[in-house]
Write an enzyme that holds these catalytic residues in place. Sequence first.
Site, mmCIF file in Angstrom:
data_model
loop_
_atom_site.group_PDB
_atom_site.id
_atom_site.type_symbol
_atom_site.label_atom_id
_atom_site.label_comp_id
_atom_site.label_asym_id
_atom_site.label_seq_id
_atom_site.Cartn_x
_atom_site.Cartn_y
_atom_site.Cartn_z
ATOM 1 N N HIS A 12 0.767 -1.024 -0.088
ATOM 2 C CA HIS A 12 -0.080 0.014 0.024
ATOM 3 C C HIS A 12 0.920 1.140 -0.147
ATOM 4 O O HIS A 12 2.085 1.124 0.354
ATOM 5 C CB HIS A 12 -0.905 0.089 1.176
ATOM 6 N N CYS B 268 2.889 -4.805 6.933
ATOM 7 C CA CYS B 268 2.577 -4.604 5.628
ATOM 8 C C CYS B 268 3.674 -3.906 4.853
ATOM 9 O O CYS B 268 4.687 -3.507 5.522
ATOM 10 C CB CYS B 268 1.052 -3.716 5.464
#
Length: 541
Positions: free
Chosen positions: A433, A452
Amino acid sequence: MTIVSLPRTAPRVLRAFFMFAAVMTLWVLGTAPAQAQVTAFRQAVAESAARDEDLATFYRARDFQGIWAGDDRAATTRRNALLTALSNAGAHGLPEARYNAEEMIAQLQAATTPTQQGAMEVALSTAFLTYARDVQTGILTPSKVVPLIVREVPLRSRLATLQGFLQSNPDAFLRALPPSSPEYARLMREKLRLENLLAQGGYGPAVQASSLAPGASGQAVVDLRNRLILMGHLDRTATQTYDATIQAAVQRFQQSMGLSADGTAGSDTMKEINVPLDKRMQSVIVAMERERWINRPRGLRHIWVNLTDFTATIVDNDRVTFSTRSVIGASETDRQSPEFSDVMEYMVINPSWYVPRSIVVNEYLPQLQSNSNAVSHLDVTDRSGNVVPRGSVKAGNYTARTFPYSMRQGPSERNALGLVKFMFPNKYNIYLHDTPSKSLFSRESRAFSHGCIRLNDPFDFAYALLAKQESNPEALFQSRLKTGAESRVTLEEPVPVHIVYRTAFTNVTGALQFRRDVYGRDAAIWNALSQTGVAVRAVQG
């Protein structure tokens, strides 16, 4: 550190092959009546194979006839192919003692009765299956060494492997067992080069200086010069001064280590300069084991995230077509990024951030208990996803286990996920992301997230992915972005994603690269490999 020194070939094993060929014509011939020999041999095969379900099934289907025993050409070819492969196991970074070819030959020569020969028939099949699995998919079970390596190793059927070998050219079958990836071949080549260099004395004396800068001179500069030459970053020169040629060589070294390439040998650079050759070789051997764990097609187009290199790349037909810097999970155990492979299915433009439960109860709940208006950029939601007024939350009445609410951040430039996220749904809740924290990408080491993978160039990453299905991917992306509303874009051709951890790898030219062991995982893997008997070798060229 145990270093095994040996010649480039193994003449004792080859001599043993000739001795072995001379006696194998007697194998399973003996002097007893033929029918009695056959019966005793098959009975021994049945008894020895009974301890292994796959071998029992294989030999039962053959009425317990051997595939290695006898002096016919097929059996002789199989034996010699296997023993040759076993004798070369060390070239693959495997534990040579585990497949001791000389000992196997001695045992075969000593097997003079049908019963002994039947037992050795099964022993050869067992050695074949052990070697085949080790060289094809690795010695270790990764998750048992490092729990966050949650990769599914593509183990092959042992029975199918044995049957396939029987139906194939033995030499060709055994040569095809290791990973066929170009990276494995390059690592194996570099391993041999380093083994030859180690036999010649390695990188030479360590540089006795905490740092060196252009203009310096003296013995430390000479030692630096010599190590750079042996590492392949500097052509031979007699200079004793830290001149422009050494500065350029230091820059090349820094680039090969993922360091800031300023040409000055500061403390971080000097630390890497002084890493001994045998330690570097450990990283290469670990990388080969890791390559075996992922021994399956990666996809003509795939995404390759190397955690230690802090990069995410798109690879098309074995060529990197896009690359961006990344931020990975922080070094604390509960924030490290796991290693696994999955398939990216879609991207979300203007995403909401659904805060992971661990972050809600461990980080935000204590803040809410102190101040009901804390983390005001987040909505508190009930089980149905409805926003709950802060005044009715009463956070002080709950513990981390009993807190009944979730938290969510709506789309915005301040959203923790930035303006786009790339989804490959998985039980680890890991994805790629954007991020509003752009300053972190300028750092050399970038382990800061909750697990992440944050991307420095997420828009360009999206354009590259969408270029396969859109004539104007940027226009599509920007039109969705300008709405400010959450929007999902499905990839018409899902893309495999491989999150890996390589402290040794090769670049596009085949040159060896090294990175720091940011999570200490490769050290744990090396320790586990060494316990199986894997050792760094010095090979005479």
